[in-house]
Design an enzyme around this catalytic site. Structure first.
Site, mmCIF file in Angstrom:
data_model
loop_
_atom_site.group_PDB
_atom_site.id
_atom_site.type_symbol
_atom_site.label_atom_id
_atom_site.label_comp_id
_atom_site.label_asym_id
_atom_site.label_seq_id
_atom_site.Cartn_x
_atom_site.Cartn_y
_atom_site.Cartn_z
ATOM 1 N N GLU A 270 42.026 40.688 47.068
ATOM 2 C CA GLU A 270 43.322 40.792 46.404
ATOM 3 C C GLU A 270 43.569 42.195 45.866
ATOM 4 O O GLU A 270 44.695 42.681 45.865
ATOM 5 C CB GLU A 270 43.351 39.805 45.223
ATOM 6 N N ARG B 230 41.762 30.804 42.466
ATOM 7 C CA ARG B 230 42.309 30.913 41.116
ATOM 8 C C ARG B 230 43.625 30.159 40.961
ATOM 9 O O ARG B 230 43.786 29.351 40.070
ATOM 10 C CB ARG B 230 42.518 32.393 40.791
ATOM 11 N N GLU B 231 44.582 30.439 41.819
ATOM 12 C CA GLU B 231 45.909 29.857 41.647
ATOM 13 C C GLU B 231 46.258 28.857 42.743
ATOM 14 O O GLU B 231 46.957 27.897 42.503
ATOM 15 C CB GLU B 231 46.952 30.982 41.592
ATOM 16 N N HIS C 264 42.801 37.053 49.450
ATOM 17 C CA HIS C 264 44.263 37.180 49.427
ATOM 18 C C HIS C 264 44.679 37.875 50.723
ATOM 19 O O HIS C 264 44.161 38.946 51.028
ATOM 20 C CB HIS C 264 44.669 38.117 48.290
#
Ligand code: BGC
Length: 755
Positions: free
Chosen positions: A642, A356-357, A659
């Site tokens: 995450e 995602r990031e 994550h």
């Protein structure tokens, strides 16, 4: 080195075709040695006489490009020959110009790719010849890579391949001249560990309920898929990469858009579009990677043969140092998952997730640095990152959420407690694990500026605390807070934090930072600064006790409120004992499920162990209910999620599946279960204090410390006794469960305890 520019500036919104650059040159005599140095604004692949130079992926890596740029050196002696030779370079957008971070902004560092090279040849007669990046190079954007983007993927048209383009015979008359260029950053030798290709996985072919064909590679990872294909020209095949299947068993990317993100989060496309040429062909992306376990295939010519595909894991080549196995296989898989989340998020910079990031969030590595340093030798990788973090620190001393910068649009969220503190926590951890004070020297000024900033911030008070102002409480600024406790969603946490900064978290980290900076100051001989920080820390701790406890006792429904002051040693011993007892009761009442978020989850097992609640710690670890570390393992996870709600009972996947933050708890297996900790920085003296417990009947653990390999092995006997076997390269203090405390010399030692 001189820079050249191949093409016009990129459009702000779309990824441009890759640039192909080439130059031929003559080497008059046989070559004795040749060294090629290269770098780029963008990412590059290098060819000499048609042969790929080196095995690095995505050089020159990611640094704060406007300030410093890494240069790679390659020994190319065997690739050169007397007579005509040719150099070829392909340039892609990478981190420099591709989509970056939360908002997927493009062109964060510039809109024009640049390249610099110098090839130093020494011939058999001892004469030097230098080939440089100069106006004699030519460039084309008509090659097969039609676009490549860091997050969105690559578009490759095999019909456009230039045969032999990086060899001397190639006719480049149709190619355009390059322009001389320049780049203001300091050129530095490579500081990190090279990114390379590692494990390969063959998939299973799934036919999903919605009629799609999906490859399951069995392991979530960062990397790409290489494939072989037999086909006629002109067919457009697509591979879309995702981490998880949805509740119906179908491919999805929906988990990459957080709930309530109002379209601010641009989900990465993670897609490869490949246009076929005639016949047998092989392809793998050059300038993009994806976080994935699954790949959905579209428009593939039948039959689809699973063996034609390989997932290739790509990550920075750190030496693995920690190995832990025990009698509970779910725990073993958890450790493997943590290691995989580390690998997938250590691609030249430490990131939150590979999907995602892909952003170098300070807080994530802040909570994970110690565990990462058990699992792998993080010295080069994290010291490189710290040098960028120091560079991006704001003038007022506040620390941004990312290093290098990713084009985050505001500075208003900089300086968050627990995130900005990475500027203290990461060097402190590296010094403790590796014993080299250099990392403290590199960051010393930045650390001091950070605590000075916190001191000024504490002097201000928010409206919330009118009437009870205290210059040692931090209740202003933006703070991410405990972040993602069970049942919390990111968007709600974020909005609440905007309105109401969590003063407990902010003040706790203020005291913690002061004490760790004081420690660094004493190591470096800055006695006055150290004394000042210690004295201020004492006042902050007193203020913390006064504001957030009732006579030292925490009263809260949230376990994080208990864990934090104990883990960071903010209260007097008697208070700690009482709060640890209260925490223990809370965990038991919660059925041994996890109730903490990002910041205190890494600490909770250590805190329980330290105050004698080992049984509770083991039950928490071994709990397979949600939320718990092993719940994802029972759901087939191959990396760390995450969010504690990662996949709920119905099977709906939420947020990133990769994550490492919650996986920081694996550090406890090394430090407390196997009991390996540094008694002096860099394991010059070692403490071995294993804690057998839970369902475990045996543990085997080894850690390749900088002082040598440490082994800790224990096994339950048949009559309630436990046998311990240790191997230490340095003198060690051994603390056994029966209360014995012994000093042992380097070597192998065995003990038996009847505890
Ligand atoms: C990221 C985190 C990060 C956080 C800030 C998220 O979107 O993925 O891991 O630390 O934002 O709290």
């Amino acid at each position: 080195m001189d820079f050249i520019e191949p093409a016009a500036a990129a459009d702000r919104h779309t990824a441009a075709p890759a640039s192909y650059l080439r130059r031929s040159f003559v080497v008059p005599h046989p070559v004795a040695s040749a060294t090629l140095r290269a770098t780029a604004c963008g990412v590059y692949q290098l060819f000499l006489n048609g042969v790929r130079v080196g095995d690095r992926v995505f050089p020159p890596g990611f640094t704060q490009y406007d300030r410093r740029l890494q240069v790679q050196s390659y020994d190319v002696t065997p690739l050169l020959r007397p007579g005509a030779n040719a150099l070829g370079v392909v340039l892609g957008d990478g981190w420099y110009r591709g989509r970056l971070g939360v908002h997927s902004r493009r062109n964060v560092y510039g809109d024009t790719l640049k390249f610099a090279l110098s090839l130093d040849i020494v011939d058999a007669a001892g004469d030097h010849h230098v080939v440089r990046s100069d106006e004699r190079w030519k460039a084309s954007q008509d090659g097969p890579i039609r676009s490549s983007d860091w997050k969105d993927g690559e578009h490759y048209d095999a019909r456009r391949e230039f045969d032999g383009w990086a060899t001397a015979d190639f006719d480049d008359s149709a190619w355009a001249p390059v322009r001389p260029s320049s780049h203001g950053a300091t050129l530095i030798e490579d500081e990190g560990d090279p990114i390379r290709e590692h494990e390969r996985f063959t998939p299973q072919l799934l036919h999903t309920p919605d009629g799609s064909r999906v490859l399951d590679f069995g392991q979530n990872l960062f990397g790409y898929v290489g494939f072989t294909l037999r086909c006629e020209a002109g067919r457009e095949v697509r591979l879309t990469h995702g981490e998880v299947l949805d509740e119906h068993g179908n491919f999805t990317l929906d988990n990459l858009v957080p709930e309530g993100s109002f379209g601010l989060n641009h989900a990465p496309k993670q897609q490869v579009v490949y246009v076929t040429k005639n016949g047998e062909q092989r392809y793998q992306p050059s300038f993009t990677g994806h976080g994935f376990r699954y790949a959905k295939i579209d428009n593939w010519p039948e039959p689809i043969v699973a063996d034609d595909f390989r997932a290739i894991a790509v990550y920075s080549d750190l030496r693995e140092t920690g190995h832990f196995t025990c009698s509970n296989d779910l725990v073993n898989r958890f450790v493997e998952n943590v290691q995989w989340s580390r690998k997938s998020n250590f691609v030249d910079i430490p990131t939150d997730c590979p999907t995602r990031e892909r952003a170098p969030w300070t807080g994530d590595i802040g909570v994970f640095a110690r565990t990462a340093s058990y699992l792998a030798d993080t010295r080069r990788f994290l010291t490189k990152w710290l040098r960028d973090l120091v560079l991006v620190q704001n003038d007022d001393g506040s620390v941004p959420n990312f290093a290098p910068a990713i084009g985050w649009p505001t500075r208003r969220l900089d300086g968050s407690a627990g995130w900005g503190d990475a500027i203290v926590i990461v060097p402190d951890t590296l010094f403790d694990m590796y014993g080299d004070p250099e990392v403290l020297s590199i960051t010393w000024n930045a650390m001091l500026r950070w605590v000075n900033f916190l001191e000024r911030r504490a002097a201000r008070s928010s409206l919330w605390s009118l009437g009870r102002r205290n210059p040692h409480i931090i209740d202003t600024g933006y703070h991410w807070g405990e972040w993602l406790e069970p049942g919390h969603a990111m968007s709600r946490d974020f909005l609440r934090n905007l309105v109401h900064p969590d003063a407990e978290v902010a003040t706790a980290y203020y005291a913690h930072a002061l004490r760790r900076v004081a420690h660094a100051g004493r190591v470096l001989g800055h006695e006055n600064d150290a004394a000042r920080c210690d004295a201020l820390a004492a006042r902050v701790m007193a203020a913390y006790r006064e504001r957030f406890t009732r006579d030292g006792l925490v009263h809260s429904s949230r376990p994080c409120r208990y864990v934090r002051p104990i883990a960071l040693d903010l209260l007097p011993e008697a208070d700690q004992i009482a709060n640890a007892a209260a925490l223990n009761r809370k965990v038991i009442d919660n059925g041994y499920r996890i109730g903490t978020g990002f910041l205190t989850t890494p600490f909770i097992l250590g805190v329980l162990t330290r105050f004698g609640y080992l049984d509770t710690a083991y039950r928490m670890l071994e709990n397979t209910q949600r939320p718990g570390w092993l719940y994802p393992v029972t759901r087939g996870a191959t990396t760390v999620w995450e969010n504690w709600n990662g996949i709920d009972d119905v099977g709906v996947p939420r947020d990133s599946m990769n994550h490492y933050a919650f996986g920081a708890a694996a550090g406890w297996l090394f430090s407390d279960v196997a009991g390996i900790t540094p008694l002096e920085p860099g394991f010059r003296r070692i403490r071995l204090q294993p804690h057998p417990g839970g369902s475990l009947t045996w543990v085997r653990c080894s850690y390749d410390s900088v002082a040598g390999t440490i082994r800790s092995h224990w096994q339950r006997g048949e009559h309630g006794e436990t046998h311990f076997e240790f191997e230490v390269p340095q003198p060690a203090e051994v603390c056994l469960p029966d209360g014995r405390r012994l000093d042992v010399a380097a070597g192998r030692h065995t003990f038996t305890c009847v505890a």
